[in-house]
Write a protein that holds these residues in place. Structure first.
Motif, PDB file in Angstrom:
ATOM      1  N   UNK A  83     -46.304 -20.402 -16.261  1.00 40.29           N
ATOM      2  CA  UNK A  83     -47.200 -20.829 -17.334  1.00 40.29           C
ATOM      3  C   UNK A  83     -48.336 -19.870 -17.583  1.00 40.29           C
ATOM      4  N   UNK A  84     -48.820 -19.890 -18.824  1.00 39.94           N
ATOM      5  CA  UNK A  84     -49.938 -19.020 -19.183  1.00 39.94           C
ATOM      6  C   UNK A  84     -50.843 -19.706 -20.194  1.00 39.94           C
ATOM      7  N   UNK A  85     -52.078 -19.203 -20.272  1.00 40.44           N
ATOM      8  CA  UNK A  85     -53.076 -19.700 -21.219  1.00 40.44           C
ATOM      9  C   UNK A  85     -53.642 -18.515 -21.979  1.00 40.44           C
ATOM     10  N   UNK A  86     -53.695 -18.647 -23.302  1.00 34.51           N
ATOM     11  CA  UNK A  86     -54.191 -17.578 -24.162  1.00 34.51           C
ATOM     12  C   UNK A  86     -55.291 -18.109 -25.070  1.00 34.51           C
ATOM     13  N   UNK A  87     -56.395 -17.378 -25.169  1.00 34.30           N
ATOM     14  CA  UNK A  87     -57.428 -17.692 -26.159  1.00 34.30           C
ATOM     15  C   UNK A  87     -57.200 -16.801 -27.376  1.00 34.30           C
ATOM     16  N   UNK A  88     -57.008 -17.423 -28.541  1.00 38.01           N
ATOM     17  CA  UNK A  88     -56.928 -16.705 -29.809  1.00 38.01           C
ATOM     18  C   UNK A  88     -58.306 -16.781 -30.457  1.00 38.01           C
ATOM     19  N   UNK A  89     -58.869 -15.622 -30.785  1.00 40.72           N
ATOM     20  CA  UNK A  89     -60.264 -15.548 -31.201  1.00 40.72           C
ATOM     21  C   UNK A  89     -60.431 -15.757 -32.700  1.00 40.72           C
ATOM     22  N   UNK A  90     -61.401 -16.598 -33.065  1.00 42.31           N
ATOM     23  CA  UNK A  90     -61.733 -16.792 -34.462  1.00 42.31           C
ATOM     24  C   UNK A  90     -62.513 -15.612 -35.016  1.00 42.31           C
TER      25      UNK A  90
END
Length: 487
Positions: free
Chosen positions: A143-150
């Motif tokens: 599993x992984x977690x990604x932050x997509x930036x506004x």
């Protein structure tokens, strides 16, 4: 085609936290800047990913083809506007998109879980994406977690949040929640997995370095007791002390941990049934957030309701008050419909002020509801908030057979698989978004119904499917509408 039910985290935490913007956000979608608040490039709304002042809708399509890989997954943002959301104003992102870490791979299911908040305090909402089935090196389903930036152009680029305990669990990122758990004025991120440990990533995020630090929360839950060891997460300030508390729910118990500068500490256990969904809002506006727990799959030993129920536990000075609660189901006076086995009432929850009276209301999904001859067609209800809290009186019911709602009730549509309440057109009333991941043989679709002075109305409703937002490959089961951020 019928498919197994997958419980999702449906938490709500709208507050924008940090030095760039200091604000209070009401559940209905209004932002009120506090005196002395600094200006920022974006609007300061936690779900406004392009900073134009309108709340946006983020929806997962975890089964979408991306980069030519089946079930790699994608996320769609439909931008708010004066006319609400539409298919034409959208951006679709996958791990094949420029600047997004990783690569689209078969069965990663990018977008299985979503959460949002202004994590780097630049005034733009950021989107957190969980990909719990991604293989990380030799770690299968690590599993992984990604932050997509506004940004002014919407979501752009991303940063990976690394798993601090990869050998101790799997499916990192299968539950997410954003809140200020340490009370330092910065948005923190809580991440769950199949293990008992929930990780709090501390605010002060940067695009290059990720979180400013991390805390391990060793919970009271039993490992592996829930489906795939799943937990649900939610955030809310139940004791009104300026620090968000975190709710960790599983098949072995639901627990509330009070926010603290050194990290959350156990406050109480809430109920004993597995939570298919959680949401948070101050329904009676007493200054304390309230917790709603959805129990969608009912044990034969549970006589509360046949087809599922939602329990609101009200907040107070000591936190969640387990003695002050109310249960809502299709057997509740004022709630339309009949309480029947396996409806999955409470499997999706969302809070927002749909009529502009200042009190948050509650949307409840039952994606297994049978309507006429259509099994698992699905239905959504909206219950009213008020000075005495939630009530079944005046509750409204919606499905694809409701006049004004596009479509038709068909077996396995799963209407109500996800629900979301937010003001997308800035009229001061939250609009209802509904996902149906099973629509058109698991292609999936979403609906948007307007808020009004009389509450949610089907008049002017819009609906669009996966192909309208750039997700093609009909027959590949993209499941657009399976999950929505903040619902």
């Amino acid at each position: 085609m019928s498919r197994p039910h997958h419980p999702h985290q449906r938490s709500r935490r709208s507050a924008v936290l940090g030095s760039a913007v200091v604000a209070t956000v009401l559940a209905g979608g209004l932002l009120i800047a506090l005196p002395g608040a600094a200006s920022a490039a974006g609007s300061g709304l936690a779900d406004d990913f392009n900073g134009d002042g309108y709340r946006d809708l983020a929806t997962g399509a975890p089964g979408a083809v991306a980069g030519g890989k089946a079930k790699a997954g994608a996320v769609v943002v439909n931008y708010g506007s004066s006319s609400g959301i539409s298919a034409s104003r959208h951006k679709t992102t996958s791990q094949s998109s420029s600047g997004v870490p990783g690569a689209s791979e078969t069965s990663d299911r990018f977008g299985t879980e979503l959460a949002h908040g202004d994590l780097n305090n630049d005034g733009y909402g950021d989107l957190v994406v969980g990909t719990p089935l991604e293989n990380v090196g030799d770690d299968v389903d690590g599993g992984s977690v990604t932050i997509l930036w506004g940004s002014s152009s919407g979501l752009s680029g991303g940063t990976t949040i690394s798993d601090p305990n990869a050998s101790g669990h799997d499916r990192f990122g299968q539950s997410l929640a954003v809140g200020d758990f340490t009370g330092d004025g910065k948005a923190d991120l809580a991440v769950g997995s199949t293990g008992k440990d929930v990780w709090i990533f501390k605010g002060g995020f940067t695009k290059s370095g990720g979180a400013a630090g991390k805390l391990r929360l060793d919970t009271q839950i039993g490992s592996g007791a829930a489906p795939n060891g799943a937990v649900q997460l939610a955030a809310g300030d139940f004791d009104d002390d300026g620090k968000d508390d975190v709710v960790v729910a599983s098949a072995t118990g639901n627990f509330v941990y009070r926010g603290a500068s050194t990290g959350p500490t156990l406050q109480t256990a809430v109920g004993s049934r597995f939570a298919g969904a959680l949401t948070v809002a101050d329904f009676d506006r007493d200054g304390h957030d309230d917790l709603v727990v959805g129990t969608d799959f009912v044990s034969v030993t549970d006589s509360t309701a046949k087809g599922g129920y939602a329990t609101v536990f009200y907040g107070g000075t000591a936190g969640v008050d387990t003695a002050r609660n109310a249960v809502f189901s299709q057997a509740t006076a004022g709630v339309p419909g009949d309480d029947e086995y396996d409806d999955s009432f409470g499997g999706a929850l969302a809070a927002g002020d749909v009529d502009g009276d200042g009190y948050p209301d509650l949307a409840v999904g039952a994606n297994f509801e049978t309507i006429g001859a259509a099994s698992h067609a699905g239905n959504v209800w909206v219950l009213r908030g008020g000075a005495s809290g939630l009530t079944g009186t005046g509750a409204k019911s919606f499905n694809q057979g409701t006049p004004g709602v596009p479509g038709a009730n068909e077996s396995s549509d799963l209407f109500g698989d996800a629900v979301h309440l937010a003001d997308h057109n800035k009229d001061g009333r939250a609009d209802l978004s509904v996902g149906a991941a099973g629509e058109n043989s698991d292609d999936g679709a979403i609906w948007s119904l307007r808020g009004s002075r009389e509450g949610i109305t089907a008049t002017g409703s819009v609906s669009f499917g996966a192909s309208s937002v750039g997700i093609g490959e009909s027959g590949k089961d993209p499941m657009f509408g399976d999950v929505m951020s903040g619902s």
